[in-house]
Motif scaffolding. Structure first.
Motif, PDB file in Angstrom:
ATOM      1  N   PRO A   1       0.810  -1.210   0.000  1.00 11.34           N
ATOM      2  CA  PRO A   1       0.000   0.000   0.000  1.00 11.34           C
ATOM      3  C   PRO A   1       0.849   1.268   0.000  1.00 11.34           C
ATOM      4  CG  PRO A   1      -0.110  -1.083   2.136  1.00 11.34           C
ATOM      5  CD  PRO A   1       0.722  -1.954   1.253  1.00 11.34           C
ATOM      6  N   GLU A   2       0.255   2.315  -0.532  1.00  2.91           N
ATOM      7  CA  GLU A   2       0.899   3.636  -0.516  1.00  2.91           C
ATOM      8  C   GLU A   2       0.988   4.104   0.930  1.00  2.91           C
ATOM      9  OE1 GLU A   2       1.734   6.049  -3.003  1.00  2.91           O
ATOM     10  OE2 GLU A   2       1.865   4.228  -4.177  1.00  2.91           O
ATOM     11  N   PRO A   3       1.978   4.931   1.241  1.00  2.00           N
ATOM     12  CA  PRO A   3       1.999   5.476   2.599  1.00  2.00           C
ATOM     13  C   PRO A   3       0.734   6.278   2.873  1.00  2.00           C
ATOM     14  CG  PRO A   3       3.672   6.482   1.209  1.00  2.00           C
ATOM     15  CD  PRO A   3       3.039   5.414   0.409  1.00  2.00           C
ATOM     16  N   ARG A   4       0.254   6.209   4.115  1.00  2.32           N
ATOM     17  CA  ARG A   4      -0.987   6.909   4.444  1.00  2.32           C
ATOM     18  C   ARG A   4      -0.712   8.394   4.564  1.00  2.32           C
ATOM     19  NH1 ARG A   4      -4.328   4.008   8.874  1.00  2.32           N
ATOM     20  NH2 ARG A   4      -3.125   5.303  10.253  1.00  2.32           N
ATOM     21  N   PHE A   5      -1.684   9.171   4.171  1.00  2.00           N
ATOM     22  CA  PHE A   5      -1.483  10.601   4.348  1.00  2.00           C
ATOM     23  C   PHE A   5      -2.041  11.043   5.688  1.00  2.00           C
ATOM     24  CE2 PHE A   5      -5.818  11.668   3.588  1.00  2.00           C
ATOM     25  CZ  PHE A   5      -6.255  10.839   2.574  1.00  2.00           C
ATOM     26  N   ARG A   6      -1.419  12.009   6.238  1.00  2.00           N
ATOM     27  CA  ARG A   6      -1.895  12.607   7.493  1.00  2.00           C
ATOM     28  C   ARG A   6      -2.397  13.984   7.129  1.00  2.00           C
ATOM     29  NH1 ARG A   6      -2.441   8.768  11.066  1.00  2.00           N
ATOM     30  NH2 ARG A   6      -0.814   7.263  10.802  1.00  2.00           N
ATOM     31  N   GLY A   7      -3.678  14.205   7.265  1.00  2.00           N
ATOM     32  CA  GLY A   7      -4.222  15.489   6.879  1.00  2.00           C
ATOM     33  C   GLY A   7      -4.294  15.552   5.368  1.00  2.00           C
ATOM     34  N   PRO A   8      -4.510  16.731   4.822  1.00  2.00           N
ATOM     35  CA  PRO A   8      -4.681  16.846   3.382  1.00  2.00           C
ATOM     36  C   PRO A   8      -3.477  16.333   2.614  1.00  2.00           C
ATOM     37  CG  PRO A   8      -5.225  18.891   4.486  1.00  2.00           C
ATOM     38  CD  PRO A   8      -4.607  18.008   5.502  1.00  2.00           C
TER      39      PRO A   8
ATOM     40  N   ASP B   1      -4.563  -4.888   7.324  1.00  5.64           N
ATOM     41  CA  ASP B   1      -6.000  -5.120   7.511  1.00  5.64           C
ATOM     42  C   ASP B   1      -6.669  -5.064   6.144  1.00  5.64           C
ATOM     43  OD1 ASP B   1      -5.711  -4.991  10.333  1.00  5.64           O
ATOM     44  OD2 ASP B   1      -5.742  -2.800  10.224  1.00  5.64           O
ATOM     45  N   ARG B   2      -7.531  -6.028   5.915  1.00  5.53           N
ATOM     46  CA  ARG B   2      -8.204  -6.072   4.614  1.00  5.53           C
ATOM     47  C   ARG B   2      -9.643  -5.554   4.731  1.00  5.53           C
ATOM     48  NH1 ARG B   2      -7.971 -11.244   0.744  1.00  5.53           N
ATOM     49  NH2 ARG B   2      -5.785 -10.652   0.857  1.00  5.53           N
TER      50      ARG B   2
ATOM     51  N   PHE C   1     -15.270  -4.636   9.691  1.00  5.39           N
ATOM     52  CA  PHE C   1     -13.909  -4.521  10.215  1.00  5.39           C
ATOM     53  C   PHE C   1     -13.953  -4.758  11.721  1.00  5.39           C
ATOM     54  CE2 PHE C   1     -10.421  -1.910  12.003  1.00  5.39           C
ATOM     55  CZ  PHE C   1      -9.381  -2.668  11.506  1.00  5.39           C
ATOM     56  N   GLY C   2     -13.066  -5.645  12.188  1.00  7.17           N
ATOM     57  CA  GLY C   2     -12.994  -5.939  13.616  1.00  7.17           C
ATOM     58  C   GLY C   2     -14.326  -6.439  14.155  1.00  7.17           C
ATOM     59  N   GLY C   3     -15.043  -7.209  13.338  1.00  6.55           N
ATOM     60  CA  GLY C   3     -16.293  -7.797  13.800  1.00  6.55           C
ATOM     61  C   GLY C   3     -17.456  -6.815  13.811  1.00  6.55           C
ATOM     62  N   ARG C   4     -17.249  -5.610  13.312  1.00  3.42           N
ATOM     63  CA  ARG C   4     -18.384  -4.676  13.276  1.00  3.42           C
ATOM     64  C   ARG C   4     -18.575  -4.118  11.874  1.00  3.42           C
ATOM     65  NH1 ARG C   4     -16.024   0.859  16.096  1.00  3.42           N
ATOM     66  NH2 ARG C   4     -17.727   1.934  15.084  1.00  3.42           N
TER      67      ARG C   4
ATOM     68  N   ILE D   1     -13.737   7.909  13.340  1.00  2.00           N
ATOM     69  CA  ILE D   1     -12.869   7.625  12.195  1.00  2.00           C
ATOM     70  C   ILE D   1     -11.940   6.475  12.595  1.00  2.00           C
ATOM     71  CG2 ILE D   1     -11.384   9.652  12.752  1.00  2.00           C
ATOM     72  CD1 ILE D   1     -10.917   9.661   9.562  1.00  2.00           C
ATOM     73  N   ILE D   2     -12.027   5.382  11.857  1.00  2.00           N
ATOM     74  CA  ILE D   2     -11.335   4.145  12.231  1.00  2.00           C
ATOM     75  C   ILE D   2     -10.025   4.005  11.457  1.00  2.00           C
ATOM     76  CG2 ILE D   2     -11.578   1.588  12.273  1.00  2.00           C
ATOM     77  CD1 ILE D   2     -14.727   2.307  12.401  1.00  2.00           C
ATOM     78  N   ASP D   3     -10.019   4.379  10.208  1.00  5.68           N
ATOM     79  CA  ASP D   3      -8.814   4.277   9.379  1.00  5.68           C
ATOM     80  C   ASP D   3      -8.976   5.209   8.178  1.00  5.68           C
ATOM     81  OD1 ASP D   3      -6.290   3.288   8.732  1.00  5.68           O
ATOM     82  OD2 ASP D   3      -7.115   1.702   7.458  1.00  5.68           O
TER      83      ASP D   3
END
Ligand code: ATP
Length: 466
Positions: A41-48, A75-76, A96-99, A134-136
């Motif tokens: 995966p691409e690195p996650r962005f933080r903020g815009p 996590d898929r 995700f995570g059973g929910r 916000i989970i991810d």
């Protein structure tokens, strides 16, 4: 899912003719085999995100139902059915995570999701109570951005549209008024404006998570800070162009002026009138200027007609809103007190159900029955119309060779399954109840029924899935 035409957000002046993204014909609800193998995966962005548009536009796309992606932790997330279409992207159901969760996606280059993420992270830090968790969040291969948020029920626009008169009772309207005003106040308290307060941006939480009594605010694509880093209020920028949704836009928005907290409250006011009356006088108007004129008219020549059918407190509320200057903090407390006054005057008790809860309980019985009916139709399609037919000739494997008494699948079974759904939602496990009684019963009917067992089991499982 039946799509109810919505009131699209006009993002900015140049976006007035923006066409909504239409579902692609190849879209399917089945889980497809996709993207193999899953690249890192691409690195996650933080903020815009800071984007290189020239590169991204080559791969820019929206995902479809049935795809999956993995975040950097591995996590898929499988994008199950679509929950809604927005002007800029799609919202999917996932687990995700059973929910059950919602995943909002947007093309990589669109650039509105980063603002939403920023707002939701700020709300999370400040423990806002009327917002999705916000989970991810992140970016997938520079194709699309996503955020995983808690799942909500149907939005208020859809819920109203499903009501018999397309309107809510005074109880539900005033309860919504209190909940949504609290949400707007919380958002303002952390320094943000919504600039797009409308029914389709609010929804009740899920009963499964005990959140059904709360109305949540979502969609912060047009949100903007109205304070600077030192928390000083920003001055009006004057004419900046149109922002928001025509039907609910404030008078200032019609003048294309910069928006403040008072404008969110004005949108809230129009939203409430629509919910209670069932429509706004400018419901059929598409021309923005004409809608603006109609909003002025309800303050002048059509004032009496407009306020004729609604509690007098709403007229006071409109007067308060019209009196606020750009930088003024709305009097949330007084507004809430006026709404409470309506409830008191009309003898509305505190503990009252939402209109859709009453509808829901009637509706769920219907849909459950219909689902089981369609299960039976599938069995019938396979040529198994009378389950007792060949079963007499078979030896029951579960009874040491003795003849079984085959169950007859008829309307009484349907009623039983319907009743059972009730007990399952109260905590009994699917496998104990359904598997034991129905699956074993089907086994007893012999090979013909065994052949259809997987289909039936799958359909039953679907009954108990979201
Ligand atoms: N957390 C959620 N749970 C369930 N459904 C959701 C959730 N978030 C969004 N939706 C559904 O998806 C639809 C579109 O979402 P959203 O309003 O966030 O998108 P948008 O692109 O900003 O849309 P718009 O054009 O209305 O501004 C909503 O109207 C709602 O029905």
């Amino acid at each position: 899912m039946v799509q109810i035409p919505n009131t699209p957000t006009l993002v900015a002046e140049e976006n007035v003719n923006h066409k909504r993204y239409k579902a692609q014909p190849q879209e399917s609800f089945a889980i497809q085999q996709v993207v193999k193998p899953v690249p890192a995966p691409e690195p996650r962005f933080r903020g815009p995100a800071i984007k290189d548009k020239s590169e991204s536009s080559r791969k820019d796309r929206l995902p479809v139902s049935g795809e999956y992606f993995e975040n950097e932790k591995g996590d898929r997330f499988i994008l199950r059915q679509k929950l809604g279409d927005g002007a800029m992207g799609h919202v999917f159901l996932s687990i995700f995570g059973g929910r059950t969760v919602a995943i909002k996606t947007e093309k990589y280059s669109t650039g509105m999701l980063p603002m939403e993420i920023k707002v939701l992270l700020s709300i999370k830090r400040n423990k806002g109570s009327h917002f999705c968790e916000i989970i991810d969040y992140g970016t997938i291969r520079r194709e699309y951005n996503y955020m995983v948020i808690s799942l909500l029920g149907k939005d208020l626009y859809r819920l109203r549209a499903e009501q018999p008169n397309r309107s809510f009772s005074l109880n539900t309207t005033t309860k919504i008024a209190l909940e949504t005003l609290e949400a707007i106040e919380e958002l303002h308290a952390i320094g943000y404006l919504s600039r797009d307060v409308k029914p389709s941006n609010f929804a009740p939480g899920m009963r499964e998570y005990g959140q059904h009594k709360t109305i949540y605010m979502f969609d912060f694509g047009l949100a903007k800070k109205y304070v600077d880093r030192e928390h000083k209020k920003l001055k009006s920028r004057g004419e900046v162009g149109w922002r928001g949704t025509v039907r609910y836009g404030s008078l200032q928005a019609h003048k294309r002026l910069d928006l403040g907290r008072r404008d969110d409250i004005e949108c809230w006011f129009y939203m409430l009138i629509e919910m209670y009356v069932g429509e706004l006088p400018w419901r059929h108007m598409t021309d923005r200027a004409l809608v603006g004129q109609a909003k002025l008219a309800v303050r002048n020549e059509s004032r009496q007609v407009f306020f004729n059918r609604i509690p007098r407190q709403f007229e006071t509320i409109m007067g308060m809103i019209d009196g606020y200057a750009f930088e003024v903090r709305p009097e949330y407390k007084q507004l809430k007190a006026l709404i409470m006054e309506i409830r008191l005057e009309n003898g509305i008790p505190d503990r009252c159900k939402w209109d859709w809860q009453i509808e829901e309980s009637q509706h769920s019985e219907l849909t459950e029955t219909t689902s089981v009916m369609s299960d039976l139709a599938i069995l019938a399609e396979q040529g198994i119309t009378n389950y007792t037919d060949r079963a007499h000739e078979r030896i029951d494997p579960l009874r040491n060779g003795s003849m079984s008494t085959p169950p007859i699948v008829n309307t009484s079974n349907i009623v039983e399954v319907t009743k059972m759904k009730g007990s399952i939602t109260r905590g009994c496990s699917f496998s104990q109840k359904i598997k034991k009684k129905y699956i074993l019963d089907f086994r007893k009917t012999g090979s013909a029924s065994r052949r259809c067992l997987p289909v039936y089991r799958r359909k039953l499982c679907m009954l108990f899935d979201y």
